[in-house]
Design a protein around this motif. Sequence first.
Motif, short mmCIF file in Angstrom:
data_model
loop_
_atom_site.label_atom_id
_atom_site.label_comp_id
_atom_site.label_asym_id
_atom_site.label_seq_id
_atom_site.Cartn_x
_atom_site.Cartn_y
_atom_site.Cartn_z
N ALA A 141 39.03 30.26 64.90
CA ALA A 141 40.25 30.84 65.12
C ALA A 141 41.44 30.40 64.56
CB ALA A 141 40.50 31.27 66.51
N ILE A 142 41.48 29.17 65.26
CA ILE A 142 42.89 27.98 64.88
C ILE A 142 42.84 27.52 63.49
CG2 ILE A 142 43.02 25.58 65.18
CD1 ILE A 142 42.02 25.35 68.15
N GLY A 143 41.06 27.76 62.99
CA GLY A 143 40.82 27.24 61.37
C GLY A 143 41.95 28.79 60.67
N ARG A 144 41.62 29.75 60.91
CA ARG A 144 42.17 30.67 60.06
C ARG A 144 43.48 30.83 60.86
NH1 ARG A 144 37.56 32.55 62.52
NH2 ARG A 144 37.88 33.26 64.78
N GLU A 145 44.15 30.93 61.32
CA GLU A 145 45.57 30.58 61.76
C GLU A 145 46.19 29.52 60.54
OE1 GLU A 145 48.98 29.94 65.23
OE2 GLU A 145 46.63 29.68 66.21
N LEU A 146 45.24 28.53 60.46
CA LEU A 146 46.31 27.37 60.16
C LEU A 146 46.16 28.31 58.60
CD1 LEU A 146 47.16 24.64 59.29
CD2 LEU A 146 44.22 23.54 59.54
N ALA A 147 44.95 28.43 58.12
CA ALA A 147 44.89 29.06 56.73
C ALA A 147 46.04 30.67 56.19
CB ALA A 147 43.55 29.58 56.15
N ALA A 148 45.77 30.98 57.38
CA ALA A 148 46.49 32.01 56.95
C ALA A 148 48.51 31.45 57.19
CB ALA A 148 46.88 33.23 58.24
N TRP A 149 48.39 30.34 58.04
CA TRP A 149 49.91 29.60 57.54
C TRP A 149 50.11 28.86 56.36
CZ3 TRP A 149 51.54 24.49 56.06
CH2 TRP A 149 52.19 24.20 56.52
N LEU A 150 49.03 28.50 55.28
CA LEU A 150 48.73 27.93 54.54
C LEU A 150 49.26 29.19 52.94
CD1 LEU A 150 46.15 25.22 54.76
CD2 LEU A 150 48.56 24.84 54.19
N ALA A 151 48.92 29.57 53.53
CA ALA A 151 48.65 30.90 52.38
C ALA A 151 49.80 32.00 52.52
CB ALA A 151 47.49 32.03 52.11
N ALA A 152 50.72 31.48 53.21
CA ALA A 152 52.15 32.66 53.47
C ALA A 152 52.68 31.80 52.45
CB ALA A 152 53.21 31.59 54.69
N GLY A 153 53.43 32.66 51.17
CA GLY A 153 54.17 32.53 50.05
C GLY A 153 56.24 32.22 51.13
N GLU A 154 56.04 32.13 52.08
CA GLU A 154 57.56 31.90 52.06
C GLU A 154 57.93 29.89 52.54
OE1 GLU A 154 56.32 33.27 55.99
OE2 GLU A 154 56.37 34.58 54.26
N PRO A 155 59.15 29.17 52.41
CA PRO A 155 58.95 28.10 52.14
C PRO A 155 58.90 27.71 53.78
CG PRO A 155 60.80 28.73 51.00
CD PRO A 155 60.37 29.92 50.90
N PRO A 156 57.74 26.62 53.90
CA PRO A 156 57.64 26.03 56.00
C PRO A 156 59.14 25.95 56.31
CG PRO A 156 56.94 24.40 54.26
CD PRO A 156 56.80 25.70 53.13
N ASP A 157 59.83 26.14 57.64
CA ASP A 157 60.17 25.47 58.04
C ASP A 157 60.06 24.69 59.27
OD1 ASP A 157 59.31 26.80 59.85
OD2 ASP A 157 60.31 28.44 60.43
N GLU A 158 61.11 23.83 59.64
CA GLU A 158 60.27 22.35 60.86
C GLU A 158 59.58 23.07 61.39
OE1 GLU A 158 60.66 19.50 59.88
OE2 GLU A 158 62.06 20.59 58.03
N ALA A 159 59.92 24.67 62.77
CA ALA A 159 58.70 24.83 63.45
C ALA A 159 57.60 24.82 62.35
CB ALA A 159 59.92 25.79 64.30
N GLY A 160 57.01 25.42 61.91
CA GLY A 160 55.74 25.95 61.56
C GLY A 160 55.34 24.72 61.07
N ILE A 161 55.83 23.84 60.61
CA ILE A 161 55.40 22.67 60.25
C ILE A 161 54.96 22.12 61.36
CG2 ILE A 161 54.94 20.27 59.11
CD1 ILE A 161 57.64 21.58 56.91
N ARG A 162 55.40 22.66 62.25
CA ARG A 162 54.86 21.30 63.57
C ARG A 162 53.81 21.77 64.08
NH1 ARG A 162 60.76 20.63 64.37
NH2 ARG A 162 60.48 22.17 65.39
N HIS A 163 53.95 23.32 63.81
CA HIS A 163 53.28 24.09 64.56
C HIS A 163 51.32 23.78 63.48
CE1 HIS A 163 51.04 26.94 67.12
NE2 HIS A 163 50.43 27.85 65.62
N ALA A 164 51.37 23.66 62.16
CA ALA A 164 50.72 23.58 61.20
C ALA A 164 49.53 22.63 61.78
CB ALA A 164 51.00 23.59 59.68
N ALA A 165 50.43 21.41 61.88
CA ALA A 165 49.26 19.85 61.98
C ALA A 165 49.75 19.80 63.44
CB ALA A 165 51.27 18.70 62.35
N GLU A 166 49.98 20.76 64.06
CA GLU A 166 49.46 20.38 66.22
C GLU A 166 47.84 21.14 66.14
OE1 GLU A 166 51.92 22.51 68.15
OE2 GLU A 166 53.40 20.93 68.15
N LEU A 167 47.83 22.75 64.92
CA LEU A 167 46.38 23.48 64.72
C LEU A 167 46.02 22.10 63.97
CD1 LEU A 167 48.24 26.71 63.31
CD2 LEU A 167 46.76 26.40 65.38
#
Length: 336
Positions: free
Chosen positions: A260-286
């Motif tokens: 499930a963590i991997g699926r959440e990470l995949a969804a974040w990567l597939a998102a079209g909008e530019p990543p914000d700092e909070a999203g990038i930190r969360h992706a690193a945590e994932l």
Amino acid sequence: MTVVLDSLQQGRQTVQPAIREALDRLDPTSRSIAYYHFGWTDLDGNPTSGGGKAIRPALALLSAEAAGAPPSVGLPGAVAVELVHNFSLLHDDLMDGDTERRHRPTVWSVRGAASAILTGDALLSLAQEVLLDGDGPCAIAAARLLAEATNELIRGQVLDVAFERRNGVGLDECLDMAAGKTGALLSASAAIGAVLAGAPRATIDGLAGFGADLGLAFQLVDDVLGIWGEPAVTGKPVYSDLRARKKSLPVTYSITHGGAIGRELAAWLAAGEPPDEAGIRHAAELVDQAGGRRWALDEAHRRMAAGRRKLEDAEVGERVREELLSLARFIVTREA
């Protein structure tokens, strides 16, 4: 660590004058840009101190010794692999949009895309010229080895770029990409001195296999540093690979093995909008939670164990073998 630092220092001291001599063949503009890229001058041409780690030249010199020849036999190979490496860096910086390397502005960001492309092309051509200056079949065999490695490097880079446009990338695909993009040139670096020395095929193959494993270990550690590396040490912003949404090895492992963590990470990567700092930190945590960081570091050590076995099978002498392995340990424990 002292042994490997000595090897790298010796490699730099031996190879740098020969690289400068080779660069003197270029037109003045390409030569001045190359000097800046290598860290030898500032943008105005004033001398500076700097440069890369010179891992590939050190491997080339050691591989000549592994074949029982003096390090000088491997010098044309050491120069050539470093020229090809820097050709790839000039082009990579442009393709990735990186504006800083080794704590300095990249060539394309200060001189333009055309200058980066043309200087990189000049270095690639010069690498073959340096090898073919030698006489006899060994020089031709070394030039062929480097040409094949360069083709593999380009193939890996093509895959890397293609992966940026794909949502589904498998771990085996990612490992294959890294084997080309990074492993091919390190494999050639570890074998080219032995080729120039006319070593037996078993010795050349063992050194090449060691270099290929070293290349994957290098890329695995590089990908970890691309997310969690200290900017003051790496010269790149923290989370730089995630900022670029790169499907690096720890990221790909996390997506394919993280549930499930991997699926959440995949969804974040597939998102079209530019990543914000909070999203990038969360992706690193994932990636961390999914085991990507731990797997990458463990896999780097596994690759180095495989490389050690290849050196043993090739019956490389104990002193040179230990220097090569010390260099490998430096790579998997480095911070930049």
